[in-house]
Motif scaffolding. Structure first.
Motif, PDB file in Angstrom:
ATOM      1  N   GLN A 222     -48.841 -11.785  39.167  1.00  0.00           N
ATOM      2  CA  GLN A 222     -49.641 -11.132  38.126  1.00  0.00           C
ATOM      3  C   GLN A 222     -49.009 -11.313  36.752  1.00  0.00           C
ATOM      4  OE1 GLN A 222     -50.833  -6.970  39.245  1.00  0.00           O
ATOM      5  NE2 GLN A 222     -49.938  -7.561  41.213  1.00  0.00           N
ATOM      6  N   GLN A 223     -47.702 -11.136  36.693  1.00  0.00           N
ATOM      7  CA  GLN A 223     -46.999 -11.270  35.422  1.00  0.00           C
ATOM      8  C   GLN A 223     -47.097 -12.700  34.900  1.00  0.00           C
ATOM      9  OE1 GLN A 223     -45.730  -8.972  33.539  1.00  0.00           O
ATOM     10  NE2 GLN A 223     -44.584 -10.192  32.048  1.00  0.00           N
ATOM     11  N   ILE A 224     -46.946 -13.682  35.782  1.00  0.00           N
ATOM     12  CA  ILE A 224     -47.047 -15.083  35.368  1.00  0.00           C
ATOM     13  C   ILE A 224     -48.429 -15.368  34.805  1.00  0.00           C
ATOM     14  CG2 ILE A 224     -47.089 -17.477  36.184  1.00  0.00           C
ATOM     15  CD1 ILE A 224     -44.956 -16.658  38.257  1.00  0.00           C
ATOM     16  N   ALA A 225     -49.473 -14.928  35.519  1.00  0.00           N
ATOM     17  CA  ALA A 225     -50.839 -15.185  35.067  1.00  0.00           C
ATOM     18  C   ALA A 225     -51.124 -14.505  33.738  1.00  0.00           C
ATOM     19  CB  ALA A 225     -51.831 -14.706  36.125  1.00  0.00           C
ATOM     20  N   SER A 226     -50.474 -13.366  33.497  1.00  0.00           N
ATOM     21  CA  SER A 226     -50.702 -12.629  32.253  1.00  0.00           C
ATOM     22  C   SER A 226     -50.043 -13.304  31.059  1.00  0.00           C
ATOM     23  CB  SER A 226     -50.175 -11.192  32.394  1.00  0.00           C
ATOM     24  OG  SER A 226     -50.346 -10.466  31.198  1.00  0.00           O
ATOM     25  N   VAL A 227     -48.821 -13.825  31.254  1.00  0.00           N
ATOM     26  CA  VAL A 227     -48.076 -14.380  30.115  1.00  0.00           C
ATOM     27  C   VAL A 227     -48.206 -15.891  29.983  1.00  0.00           C
ATOM     28  CG1 VAL A 227     -46.432 -12.480  30.161  1.00  0.00           C
ATOM     29  CG2 VAL A 227     -45.892 -14.585  31.404  1.00  0.00           C
ATOM     30  N   ARG A 228     -48.549 -16.581  31.087  1.00  0.00           N
ATOM     31  CA  ARG A 228     -48.727 -18.037  31.062  1.00  0.00           C
ATOM     32  C   ARG A 228     -50.018 -18.410  31.778  1.00  0.00           C
ATOM     33  NH1 ARG A 228     -45.246 -22.166  30.380  1.00  0.00           N
ATOM     34  NH2 ARG A 228     -47.223 -23.286  30.653  1.00  0.00           N
ATOM     35  N   GLY A 229     -51.109 -17.876  31.251  1.00  0.00           N
ATOM     36  CA  GLY A 229     -52.398 -18.126  31.884  1.00  0.00           C
ATOM     37  C   GLY A 229     -52.758 -19.592  31.958  1.00  0.00           C
ATOM     38  N   ASP A 230     -52.260 -20.399  31.020  1.00  0.00           N
ATOM     39  CA  ASP A 230     -52.563 -21.828  31.012  1.00  0.00           C
ATOM     40  C   ASP A 230     -51.960 -22.560  32.201  1.00  0.00           C
ATOM     41  OD1 ASP A 230     -50.045 -21.140  29.600  1.00  0.00           O
ATOM     42  OD2 ASP A 230     -49.815 -23.325  29.501  1.00  0.00           O
ATOM     43  N   LEU A 231     -50.924 -21.984  32.799  1.00  0.00           N
ATOM     44  CA  LEU A 231     -50.237 -22.627  33.916  1.00  0.00           C
ATOM     45  C   LEU A 231     -50.959 -22.396  35.245  1.00  0.00           C
ATOM     46  CD1 LEU A 231     -47.655 -24.169  34.839  1.00  0.00           C
ATOM     47  CD2 LEU A 231     -46.520 -21.942  35.030  1.00  0.00           C
ATOM     48  N   VAL A 232     -51.789 -21.364  35.304  1.00  0.00           N
ATOM     49  CA  VAL A 232     -52.377 -20.903  36.568  1.00  0.00           C
ATOM     50  C   VAL A 232     -53.861 -21.220  36.622  1.00  0.00           C
ATOM     51  CG1 VAL A 232     -52.760 -18.895  38.041  1.00  0.00           C
ATOM     52  CG2 VAL A 232     -50.671 -19.053  36.653  1.00  0.00           C
ATOM     53  N   ARG A 233     -54.298 -21.692  37.807  1.00  0.00           N
ATOM     54  CA  ARG A 233     -55.726 -21.918  38.031  1.00  0.00           C
ATOM     55  C   ARG A 233     -56.335 -20.759  38.808  1.00  0.00           C
ATOM     56  NH1 ARG A 233     -59.431 -25.082  41.903  1.00  0.00           N
ATOM     57  NH2 ARG A 233     -57.844 -24.428  43.408  1.00  0.00           N
ATOM     58  N   LYS A 234     -55.774 -20.446  40.003  1.00  0.00           N
ATOM     59  CA  LYS A 234     -56.270 -19.364  40.844  1.00  0.00           C
ATOM     60  C   LYS A 234     -55.096 -18.576  41.415  1.00  0.00           C
ATOM     61  CE  LYS A 234     -60.700 -21.355  42.327  1.00  0.00           C
ATOM     62  NZ  LYS A 234     -61.592 -21.616  43.490  1.00  0.00           N
ATOM     63  N   LEU A 235     -55.377 -17.327  41.793  1.00  0.00           N
ATOM     64  CA  LEU A 235     -54.365 -16.427  42.340  1.00  0.00           C
ATOM     65  C   LEU A 235     -54.800 -15.898  43.694  1.00  0.00           C
ATOM     66  CD1 LEU A 235     -53.762 -14.104  39.253  1.00  0.00           C
ATOM     67  CD2 LEU A 235     -52.071 -15.687  40.177  1.00  0.00           C
ATOM     68  N   ILE A 236     -53.845 -15.809  44.626  1.00  0.00           N
ATOM     69  CA  ILE A 236     -54.021 -15.055  45.859  1.00  0.00           C
ATOM     70  C   ILE A 236     -52.932 -13.992  45.882  1.00  0.00           C
ATOM     71  CG2 ILE A 236     -54.096 -15.106  48.376  1.00  0.00           C
ATOM     72  CD1 ILE A 236     -54.951 -18.006  48.234  1.00  0.00           C
ATOM     73  N   LEU A 237     -53.322 -12.733  45.926  1.00  0.00           N
ATOM     74  CA  LEU A 237     -52.389 -11.606  45.891  1.00  0.00           C
ATOM     75  C   LEU A 237     -52.474 -10.877  47.222  1.00  0.00           C
ATOM     76  CD1 LEU A 237     -53.280 -10.292  42.312  1.00  0.00           C
ATOM     77  CD2 LEU A 237     -51.459 -11.895  42.953  1.00  0.00           C
ATOM     78  N   VAL A 238     -51.379 -10.885  47.974  1.00  0.00           N
ATOM     79  CA  VAL A 238     -51.367 -10.346  49.339  1.00  0.00           C
ATOM     80  C   VAL A 238     -50.391  -9.175  49.427  1.00  0.00           C
ATOM     81  CG1 VAL A 238     -51.017 -10.872  51.778  1.00  0.00           C
ATOM     82  CG2 VAL A 238     -51.857 -12.656  50.234  1.00  0.00           C
ATOM     83  N   GLY A 239     -50.874  -8.033  49.921  1.00  0.00           N
ATOM     84  CA  GLY A 239     -49.995  -6.894  50.176  1.00  0.00           C
ATOM     85  C   GLY A 239     -49.153  -6.517  48.984  1.00  0.00           C
ATOM     86  N   THR A 240     -49.781  -6.401  47.828  1.00  0.00           N
ATOM     87  CA  THR A 240     -49.019  -6.185  46.611  1.00  0.00           C
ATOM     88  C   THR A 240     -49.567  -4.995  45.839  1.00  0.00           C
ATOM     89  OG1 THR A 240     -48.068  -7.315  44.689  1.00  0.00           O
ATOM     90  CG2 THR A 240     -50.372  -7.810  45.208  1.00  0.00           C
ATOM     91  N   ALA A 241     -49.060  -4.793  44.631  1.00  0.00           N
ATOM     92  CA  ALA A 241     -49.451  -3.638  43.825  1.00  0.00           C
ATOM     93  C   ALA A 241     -49.542  -4.032  42.368  1.00  0.00           C
ATOM     94  CB  ALA A 241     -48.440  -2.497  43.992  1.00  0.00           C
ATOM     95  N   PRO A 242     -50.428  -3.381  41.633  1.00  0.00           N
ATOM     96  CA  PRO A 242     -50.471  -3.601  40.190  1.00  0.00           C
ATOM     97  C   PRO A 242     -49.349  -2.835  39.519  1.00  0.00           C
ATOM     98  CG  PRO A 242     -52.015  -1.886  40.763  1.00  0.00           C
ATOM     99  CD  PRO A 242     -51.417  -2.371  42.063  1.00  0.00           C
ATOM    100  N   GLN A 243     -49.102  -3.144  38.269  1.00  0.00           N
ATOM    101  CA  GLN A 243     -48.154  -2.334  37.517  1.00  0.00           C
ATOM    102  C   GLN A 243     -48.674  -0.900  37.477  1.00  0.00           C
ATOM    103  OE1 GLN A 243     -47.407  -3.078  33.186  1.00  0.00           O
ATOM    104  NE2 GLN A 243     -45.333  -3.537  33.902  1.00  0.00           N
TER     105      GLN A 243
END
Length: 306
Positions: free
Chosen positions: A140-161
């Motif tokens: 989540q942090q990577i996608a927030s600060v370096r959105g240009d680097l990421v295409r899609k996300l899969i978040l498994v068994g995790t939590a938001p800030q």
């Protein structure tokens, strides 16, 4: 170290590209699995990162971000191998973990910076991320600060800030369970017969690699990572600033009875994110993708290929 290949960004750019190509040939699709892929090394930001590569040489890489205390060999081989049937898959140890050098940070933000350094040191310009547990926070942090680097996300068994976590209580209960052959059994699986059976099968699979196994995490790694996860969840942010900053297509996955990072976190992420899908699996805990590896891979690939 057995099967050690070194890839250093200190070399000239052309040589780096040649070395990556050689690494790809050694870790290509044919006959290479998580259990047999050579452990490679790349230098970036003063850290030597340990990593393995599986799958075809072409395509957008899927980079896997590991759970609390986990290393490369803590991934479930059939999950990683099946994902690599269709796309390049990269597994690695972040700073201070396993065979990677450096000190393990005690914040998700620093872990994300190190992960970005690793990916850019490999010359990657766009990736998909699969983040599990603590790794999902980092994703989540990577996608927030370096959105240009990421295409899609899969978040498994995790939590938001600001999400709910019961890390220390669940860890204490798991290590106090003298009937469990491995703490991961009560940590990752429910008490039902079906879930426990799936857990025992996972534990057997996770031990399949016998040569060049990764280094297990010790107290220094675990302490820093625990602080990072607990601090991440302690931040009060009712506006869900990080979640709402992510517009990438995201698949949120959770077990129905995750005791460490409860399923309410998955609902929160799904509702707050702009472009999220949600999948919940029945009678499953924190290790949901290890309990349902075949179904999880089908769901993950369907999402990534859409």
């Amino acid at each position: 170290m057995n099967n050690k290949a070194v890839l250093s960004t200190d070399s000239k750019e052309g040589q780096m590209s040649a070395d990556i190509a050689k690494a790809d040939l050694r870790s290509g699709k044919e006959g290479v699995t998580l259990q047999t892929a050579p452990t490679l090394y790349v230098d970036g930001g003063g850290i030597q990162f340990a990593w393995r590569r599986l799958g075809p040489k072409n395509g957008i890489p899927l980079v896997l971000l590991q759970h609390f205390s986990g290393n490369i060999d803590a991934w479930d081989p059939p999950v990683v191998n099946a994902l690599a049937d269709e796309r390049p898959v990269i597994v690695f140890d972040n700073a201070g973990v396993g065979r990677s050098t450096g000190q393990t940070p005690d914040s998700v933000e620093a872990m994300a910076r190190d992960a970005i350094t690793f990916m850019t040191s490999l010359g990657l310009h766009q990736v998909d991320l699969l983040g599990f547990s603590l790794g999902g926070c980092v994703a989540q942090q990577i996608a927030s600060v370096r959105g240009d680097l990421v295409r899609k996300l899969i978040l498994v068994g995790t939590a938001p800030q600001g999400g709910e976590q019961h890390l220390m209580a669940v860890l204490q209960a798991a290590f106090a369970d003298t009937n469990a052959p491995d703490p991961r059994l009560p940590l990752f699986f429910t008490s039902s017969a079906n879930s426990q059976s799936a857990g025992l099968a996972f534990l057997q699979r996770a031990r399949e690699r016998t040569e060049d196994r990764d280094v297990e995490s010790g107290s220094a790694v675990n302490g820093s990572q625990a602080k990072a996860l607990i601090s991440w969840c302690a931040v009060v942010d009712p506006a869900h600033t990080i979640l709402r900053s992510i517009d990438h297509p995201t698949l949120v996955v959770s077990g129905s009875t995750d005791t460490m990072l409860p399923v309410d976190n998955a609902y929160t992420m799904y509702k707050a994110m702009k472009n999220a899908q949600l999948i919940l699996y029945p009678d499953s805990g924190h290790g949901v993708m290890f309990q349902y590896p075949e179904i999880f891979v089908r769901n993950a690939l369907s999402f990534l290929n859409a």
